[in-house]
Design a protein around this motif. Structure first.
Motif, mmCIF file in Angstrom:
data_model
loop_
_atom_site.group_PDB
_atom_site.id
_atom_site.type_symbol
_atom_site.label_atom_id
_atom_site.label_comp_id
_atom_site.label_asym_id
_atom_site.label_seq_id
_atom_site.Cartn_x
_atom_site.Cartn_y
_atom_site.Cartn_z
ATOM 1 N N PHE B 265 0.824 -1.213 0.000
ATOM 2 C CA PHE B 265 0.000 0.000 0.000
ATOM 3 C C PHE B 265 0.857 1.262 0.000
ATOM 4 O O PHE B 265 0.388 2.344 -0.266
ATOM 5 C CB PHE B 265 -0.958 0.020 1.195
ATOM 6 C CG PHE B 265 -0.271 -0.183 2.522
ATOM 7 C CD1 PHE B 265 0.307 0.873 3.173
ATOM 8 C CD2 PHE B 265 -0.191 -1.458 3.077
ATOM 9 C CE1 PHE B 265 0.961 0.680 4.379
ATOM 10 C CE2 PHE B 265 0.456 -1.654 4.287
ATOM 11 C CZ PHE B 265 1.040 -0.583 4.942
ATOM 12 N N LEU B 266 2.158 1.089 0.299
ATOM 13 C CA LEU B 266 3.022 2.264 0.323
ATOM 14 C C LEU B 266 3.605 2.534 -1.058
ATOM 15 O O LEU B 266 3.543 3.642 -1.563
ATOM 16 C CB LEU B 266 4.139 2.074 1.349
ATOM 17 C CG LEU B 266 4.967 3.331 1.618
ATOM 18 C CD1 LEU B 266 4.123 4.378 2.332
ATOM 19 C CD2 LEU B 266 6.194 3.015 2.450
ATOM 20 N N CYS B 267 4.187 1.510 -1.681
ATOM 21 C CA CYS B 267 4.921 1.757 -2.920
ATOM 22 C C CYS B 267 4.288 1.081 -4.132
ATOM 23 O O CYS B 267 4.744 1.296 -5.250
ATOM 24 C CB CYS B 267 6.371 1.300 -2.778
ATOM 25 S SG CYS B 267 6.551 -0.483 -2.903
ATOM 26 N N ASN B 271 9.038 0.571 -5.499
ATOM 27 C CA ASN B 271 10.250 1.004 -4.815
ATOM 28 C C ASN B 271 11.022 -0.216 -4.318
ATOM 29 O O ASN B 271 10.563 -0.943 -3.445
ATOM 30 C CB ASN B 271 9.862 1.906 -3.627
ATOM 31 C CG ASN B 271 11.075 2.355 -2.827
ATOM 32 O OD1 ASN B 271 12.217 2.022 -3.163
ATOM 33 N ND2 ASN B 271 10.823 3.091 -1.768
ATOM 34 N N SER B 272 12.198 -0.430 -4.871
ATOM 35 C CA SER B 272 12.937 -1.634 -4.504
ATOM 36 C C SER B 272 13.550 -1.526 -3.115
ATOM 37 O O SER B 272 14.028 -2.517 -2.576
ATOM 38 C CB SER B 272 14.021 -1.919 -5.544
ATOM 39 O OG SER B 272 14.881 -0.798 -5.620
ATOM 40 N N ASP B 273 13.530 -0.329 -2.506
ATOM 41 C CA ASP B 273 14.035 -0.181 -1.137
ATOM 42 C C ASP B 273 12.903 0.038 -0.137
ATOM 43 O O ASP B 273 13.136 0.475 0.987
ATOM 44 C CB ASP B 273 14.991 1.025 -1.042
ATOM 45 C CG ASP B 273 16.207 0.840 -1.933
ATOM 46 O OD1 ASP B 273 16.671 -0.311 -2.021
ATOM 47 O OD2 ASP B 273 16.659 1.830 -2.528
ATOM 48 N N CYS B 274 11.656 -0.253 -0.558
ATOM 49 C CA CYS B 274 10.491 0.050 0.286
ATOM 50 C C CYS B 274 10.639 -0.576 1.662
ATOM 51 O O CYS B 274 10.945 -1.749 1.799
ATOM 52 C CB CYS B 274 9.235 -0.464 -0.389
ATOM 53 S SG CYS B 274 7.768 -0.231 0.595
ATOM 54 N N ARG B 275 10.382 0.234 2.708
ATOM 55 C CA ARG B 275 10.558 -0.298 4.071
ATOM 56 C C ARG B 275 9.389 -1.188 4.476
ATOM 57 O O ARG B 275 9.490 -1.964 5.413
ATOM 58 C CB ARG B 275 10.735 0.850 5.067
ATOM 59 C CG ARG B 275 9.526 1.715 5.216
ATOM 60 C CD ARG B 275 9.749 2.909 6.110
ATOM 61 N NE ARG B 275 8.812 3.953 5.789
ATOM 62 C CZ ARG B 275 7.555 3.972 6.174
ATOM 63 N NH1 ARG B 275 7.073 2.981 6.878
ATOM 64 N NH2 ARG B 275 6.757 4.970 5.826
ATOM 65 N N CYS B 277 7.420 -3.325 2.185
ATOM 66 C CA CYS B 277 7.392 -4.620 1.495
ATOM 67 C C CYS B 277 8.788 -5.149 1.209
ATOM 68 O O CYS B 277 8.935 -6.224 0.629
ATOM 69 C CB CYS B 277 6.605 -4.513 0.194
ATOM 70 S SG CYS B 277 7.406 -3.454 -1.029
ATOM 71 N N LYS B 278 9.806 -4.437 1.624
ATOM 72 C CA LYS B 278 11.205 -4.832 1.394
ATOM 73 C C LYS B 278 11.489 -5.014 -0.107
ATOM 74 O O LYS B 278 12.285 -5.853 -0.500
ATOM 75 C CB LYS B 278 11.553 -6.129 2.134
ATOM 76 C CG LYS B 278 11.100 -6.178 3.580
ATOM 77 C CD LYS B 278 12.126 -5.540 4.507
ATOM 78 C CE LYS B 278 11.693 -5.570 5.965
ATOM 79 N NZ LYS B 278 10.581 -4.679 6.312
ATOM 80 N N GLY B 279 10.737 -4.277 -0.906
ATOM 81 C CA GLY B 279 11.007 -4.314 -2.337
ATOM 82 C C GLY B 279 10.306 -5.421 -3.099
ATOM 83 O O GLY B 279 10.387 -5.478 -4.318
ATOM 84 N N THR B 280 9.595 -6.306 -2.397
ATOM 85 C CA THR B 280 8.929 -7.395 -3.115
ATOM 86 C C THR B 280 7.632 -6.932 -3.757
ATOM 87 O O THR B 280 7.118 -7.573 -4.669
ATOM 88 C CB THR B 280 8.560 -8.544 -2.159
ATOM 89 O OG1 THR B 280 7.619 -8.046 -1.197
ATOM 90 C CG2 THR B 280 9.779 -9.066 -1.421
ATOM 91 N N GLY B 281 7.062 -5.835 -3.241
ATOM 92 C CA GLY B 281 5.799 -5.348 -3.782
ATOM 93 C C GLY B 281 4.574 -6.023 -3.179
ATOM 94 O O GLY B 281 3.452 -5.619 -3.436
ATOM 95 N N TRP B 282 4.811 -7.069 -2.378
ATOM 96 C CA TRP B 282 3.675 -7.822 -1.819
ATOM 97 C C TRP B 282 3.822 -7.988 -0.319
ATOM 98 O O TRP B 282 4.921 -8.079 0.204
ATOM 99 C CB TRP B 282 3.585 -9.205 -2.470
ATOM 100 C CG TRP B 282 3.291 -9.143 -3.923
ATOM 101 C CD1 TRP B 282 4.183 -9.247 -4.949
ATOM 102 C CD2 TRP B 282 2.006 -8.933 -4.535
ATOM 103 N NE1 TRP B 282 3.540 -9.129 -6.159
ATOM 104 C CE2 TRP B 282 2.202 -8.928 -5.936
ATOM 105 C CE3 TRP B 282 0.706 -8.743 -4.036
ATOM 106 C CZ2 TRP B 282 1.168 -8.748 -6.840
ATOM 107 C CZ3 TRP B 282 -0.329 -8.560 -4.939
ATOM 108 C CH2 TRP B 282 -0.101 -8.568 -6.325
ATOM 109 N N LEU B 283 2.704 -8.063 0.358
ATOM 110 C CA LEU B 283 2.684 -8.269 1.804
ATOM 111 C C LEU B 283 1.775 -9.444 2.117
ATOM 112 O O LEU B 283 0.607 -9.463 1.727
ATOM 113 C CB LEU B 283 2.123 -7.021 2.492
ATOM 114 C CG LEU B 283 2.938 -5.759 2.266
ATOM 115 C CD1 LEU B 283 2.114 -4.522 2.589
ATOM 116 C CD2 LEU B 283 4.175 -5.799 3.136
#
Ligand SMILES: [Zn+2]
Lengths: 680, 343
Positions: B265-267, B271-275, B277-283
């Protein structure tokens, strides 16, 4: 489950890069927990689920890849080069109870020289987390990792009496295991024994004595299928978990024993450098594995999933997964392959179809289903009100574990029988709470000891106990306050929490539910004797309130001197007592008020005064309130001065001034006489 | 031109200050205001009228100068007027700071739980709660965990001394069994509450945690209904743009089963450095599936007639994912410095 990608591709010719391979696997339910590199090769540590023992091998994963990608085929190792054509004499396999061991296949190979495995085998085993030992032990590990079947190989010279028996242990028997542990056995344990003594824990671990050593020359190879529950209970009883028991307790394929034996012969032939012909072979398989025949309506996959799934697509997927389908008009009769011990009902088949077809094709649709009666939990609404009321008054909600130490339980109730955990995380978490107060006190101490000036907390949670065999569980609300009610600023003076404030908050909580809380002096181990009250609604106990006892403060390691006020309520009692609202006409006649200021001995508590007022109250007395408390120079040291206001009103008419005066005067005189009050 | 104007403004400022100092009465103060701020012939208006003669390049600077002068005059007059009024009343300064009155808050877990409950209540679900000390039968057996099945190992269980048939529930699913045994379909419930597994506390494990589980049983319910429902919930709770991803999973009490991920929901995976989802894009946030026919049968519901779905999520996980709480243990420390940030 560790999978060496290069080795995997020997069984399914897929040309996917590692990343794409992992995505394909994740799409069908095989998540990669970790990607490892071992000597230049990629190893995937794949998470598997307990229902899919067939996934615990390279074959299993290769089959899934081939099912997902219809261009690929699963190509198992060609074992036709190994023969089990050997006499079944000179040695014997006895299975005492076919319920314990569904199949036991074994062969003898003579004249071996124990040596190291070829370098590529060693490298492969290392990549899969095994330590290479010798070619015989390595061969059994490699067979298991390749096709999933655990083998056990005995040193034939250590076997006595020319036989192996699959039997339950007898009480008093013992066995030294491969890990050099001695275990005492009983009827729960399934053994491989020779004519004289136990050799191995069937399906779990071999014995040290019959294991393969550097001098081993002749071997007996076991490839068996044991009952899952027997293996699980046996392993649990000894606290053991091995690669073999992990597989057997999930259910192995009884049809896999012979190909696995052949595979072992081929691996050994390679390391020994010659063709190996067994000197003995026997296959004890009294009742072939039963396979269910599952009736699957052709439209059921679409009906259960809501996906567009034509019958042909479903049939093709099941076919690729190795299921046999017989078309019977509107439905298929489906027989799962022998390695799919998990497939039991039509829903299992639908999952297979949907999984391979791809969950990404699942549409989203809102169901129209509705509860015929929407029950609303009134208690939940009441609890929410209390939570909001407390938060608004500046209390913070906390949540603690439900278990605590036995000492903490004693703080709140030394008599009650605690409910104890059989396998706690430690002594500090070994009993189920009988009160929320010790936890709240610990939270208070942790915060106050950090220098936080105002620590006002509450918790809603369950408490437990037992009465004989009956377990008691009830929901409580606990509240505490310690430190400053109001900190000093330019307009407000600093104000510490006192019991009067705390009690007012409790009364307010009661009023939120339209309850009049009464506080009756009482004794409770968590509270100081000088300030401890049983809280009642309609004369029925619903909780306790007071100043926390010194022992509990010490136990919670509270540094500050400030008192802690606390209360604990039985929520069910509060909620049950809360009345439904109903219109009541109010009194339209005017009220008359009379004030009364008097001296009373300090030994007389207000509670006694209130009781006397209730007993003596004239009919026209509607309400009364305490308006002032005074101690000063004009008041003798053993007395306090109280001011009270009394409101008089009649139901059906206006009272005259004389009537009010007469009623008030008579009442006050009786009250003064009873309690020794001196009018000021 | 601008320099000239500047000089004149400076002169007007000096004159204004001089006159202000000598004001004796409210009438004089009003006259001063009229002289400088009158819309028609006040000094400020006269300056503004001159702006028209300015060359276009100088206009902005000149305009700014005039405006600054106007603000100066307005503030000085307002201050003088306020001082006159308060001089005749007792001293008070309404700009003194507000008192800091105490405010309390719900625990983050309770707050999240309530928000989840509210969404499902709006979707017509009933909230059903049950005991934390539960019967083995309801926690495992009737939910299709056979007695000696390895699936039980995945839920390391606390048992109770002297009560072989009881345990601390390892999930809130036993409430589904209790509810189905008590009520015929159609039914639609969520059951929130505490659950327990024998895990040592660490950043992502707690022996005590909270779940919300849901159950819907009716005629003709299928897997897509589960997805539609979870989409509705996730878009309400996490944001209208989140996308769901179903992956095959395993739970003994559902078949087919699915693990459910939401797009970050953030990126949104950009964003590959997203805090978050850690860059995976999925939670990964939910477990779910169609209620296993054996579970329905165990609860006296005919799977030939009815089908249903069930789902469950951990509230602590939501706290970590949605609110960035980095360590699960913090949620049970009850430190006011954390509690004060949420609820
Ligand atoms: Zn992200």
């Amino acid at each position: 489950m560790k999978i060496n990608v290069e080795y995997l591709k020997r069984f399914v010719a897929c040309d996917l890069e590692d990343k794409a391979l992992k995505e394909l696997l994740a799409g069908i339910g095989l998540e990669t927990a970790e990607t490892l590199a071992s000597d230049g090769e990629t190893v995937l540590d794949i998470e598997t689920t307990p229902n899919r023992p067939d996934w615990l091998s390279h074959y299993g994963i290769a089959r899934e890849i081939a099912a997902k990608d219809h261009r690929l085929r699963f190509t198992p190792m060609d074992v036709s080069g190994a023969s089990l054509d050997a006499p079944s004499t000179g040695f014997a396999i006895h299975v005492e109870d076919a319920a314990d061991c569904r199949r036991y296949s074994g062969c003898i190979v003579r004249g071996l020289t124990v040596r190291e495995s070829p370098p590529d085998v060693q490298k492969l085993l290392v990549s899969l987390g095994f330590r290479p030992i010798n070619d015989i032990v390595d061969a059994s590990n490699l067979v298991m990792m390749t096709c999933g079947q655990p083998l056990h190989i005995f040193d034939l010279d250590r076997l006595q009496g020319g036989e192996v028996r699959v039997r339950r242990a007898r009480r008093g028997e013992s066995l030294r295991l491969l890990d050099e542990r001695d275990v005492a056995l009983d009827e729960r344990h399934l053994l491989i024994a020779d004519a004289r003594r136990p050799l191995a824990l069937a399906g779990i671990m071999g014995g040290l004595d019959s294991g393969i050593g550097p001098g081993t020359r002749h071997i007996f190879i076991e490839s068996a299928c044991f009952d899952p529950v027997v293996i699980r209970l046996g392993a649990h009883a000894l606290g053991l978990k091995t690669d073999a028991s992990y597989r057997f307790e999930r259910g192995m394929d009884a049809e896999a024993t012979l190909p696995a034996l052949k595979m072992a012969l081929l691996f050994l032939a390679r390391s020994q450098g010659r063709r190996l012909a067994p000197a003995f072979f026997q296959d004890a398989y009294p009742r072939p594995q039963e396979r269910p025949v599952i009736h699957l309506d052709k439209d059921f996959p679409a009906r259960l999933t809501g996906m567009e799934l034509p019958a042909a697509a479903s049939a093709a997927i099941l076919g690729r997964l190795g299921f046999a389908l017989r078309d019977e008009g509107g439905h298929w009769a489906v027989t799962p392959p022998s390695h799919r011990v998990d497939a039991q009902c039509r829903e299992d088949l639908v999952e297979e179809i949907a999984r391979i077809h791809g969950y990404e094709h699942l549409p989203g649709e809102m169901p129209l289903a509705a509860n015929p009666v929407l029950r609303v939990d009134g208690g939940r609404v009441a609890v929410q009100r209390l939570q909001c009321q407390l938060a608004d008054a500046g209390f913070n909600e906390v949540i603690n574990y439900v278990f605590q130490s036995p000492e903490e339980n004693l703080m709140a109730d030394p008599q009650g029988e605690p409910l104890t955990l059989k396998n706690p995380l430690g002594r500090d978490f070994s009993v189920m709470k009988n009160s929320l107060l010790p936890g709240l006190l610990k939270n208070t101490a942790a915060n106050a000891n950090q220098g936080i000036e105002r620590v006002a907390l509450f918790e809603i949670g369950n408490v437990f106990g037992q009465e004989g065999k009956r377990v008691l569980e009830s929901r409580r609300l606990a509240i505490s306050a310690c430190g400053l009610q109001q900190k000093k600023d330019w307009r407000l003076a600093a104000q510490a929490f006192d019991f009067a404030w705390f009690k007012s908050q409790l009364a307010l909580l009661g009023r939120r539910l339209r309850l009049e809380l009464a506080f009756r002096q009482g004794r409770h181990p968590a509270f100081s004797p000088s300030c401890c009250f049983a809280v009642e609604v309609d004369r029925r106990g619903c909780g306790w309130a007071g100043e926390v006892a010194a022992e509990l403060r010490r136990f919670a390691k509270l540094d500050a001197d400030a008192p802690v006020f606390a209360a604990e309520f039985d929520l069910a009692a509060l909620i049950a007592a809360a009345p439904e609202s109903r219109f009541l006409p109010w009194n339209r006649f005017p009220a008359a008020r009379r004030d009364f200021t008097f001296l009373v001995a300090k030994s007389v508590r207000f509670e006694a005064l209130r009781a006397a007022i209730e007993r003596l109250r004239p009919e026209a007395l509607e309400s009364y309130e305490l308006t002032d408390v005074f101690q000063g120079q004009a008041v003798p040291a053993d007395k306090v001065s109280l001011s009270m206001g009394f409101t008089y009103r009649a139901q059906e008419r206006t009272l005259t001034g004389d009537e009010v005066n007469a009623a008030h005067r008579g009442f006050i005189e009786r009250l003064a006489a009873e309690l020794g009050l001196i009018q000021r | 031109m601008t320099d000239e104007l500047k000089k004149e403004i400076e002169g007007a400022r000096r004159s204004f200050l001089h006159d202000l100092e000598h004001v004796q009465s409210p009438e004089q103060l009003a006259a001063l205001r009229e002289r400088f701020l009158s819309r028609r012939k006040g000094q400020v208006s006269l300056f503004l009228a001159r702006l028209r003669e300015c060359p276009p390049a100088e206009k902005p600077v000149a305009g700014q100068e005039i405006n600054r002068f106007k603000e100066f005059v307005e503030e000085a007059l307002a201050g003088a007027e306020a001082a006159r009024i308060s001089a005749s009343a007792p001293w008070s300064d309404p700009s003194l700071p507000a008192s800091e009155l105490p405010v309390g808050r719900l625990h983050l877990i309770a707050d999240i739980q309530r928000r989840i409950e509210d969404i499902f209540q709006q979707l017509g679900y009933e909230i059903a709660t049950g005991p934390e000390v539960e019967r083995d039968e309801y926690n495992f057996t009737l939910l299709n965990f056979p007695e000696h099945h390895p699936a039980r190992d995945e839920q390391d269980t606390f048992f109770l001394e002297g009560h072989d048939d009881l345990l601390l529930r390892t999930h809130t699913s036993p409430m589904q069994v209790r509810y189905m045994l008590a009520h015929p379909p159609p039914l639609k419930i969520v059951s929130p509450g505490k659950a327990f597994r024998k895990d040592d506390p660490d950043a992502t494990h707690s022996p005590c945690f909270h779940q919300v589980e849901g159950l819907l049983v009716d005629r003709g319910i299928h897997f897509s209904h589960l997805k539609g429902t979870l989409e509705a919930f996730c878009r309400s709770f996490y944001g209208p743009d989140v996308v769901l991803r179903f992956r095959p999973g395993y739970f003994p009490f559902t078949e087919p089963s699915a693990e459910v991920d939401i797009s970050c929901f953030l990126c949104a995976g950009k964003n590959s450095d997203c805090r978050v989802c850690k860059g995976t894009g999925w939670l990964e946030i939910l477990g779910s599936g169609m209620v296993h026919p054996q579970v329905l049968r165990n609860c006296r519901i005919d799977p030939e007639e009815y089908s249903g779905f069930a789902f469950g999520m951990g509230i602590e996980r939501v706290a970590m994912v949605k609110y960035g709480v980095p360590d699960l243990r913090l949620l049970y420390d009850n430190d006011l410095r954390l509690l004060g940030q949420f609820g």
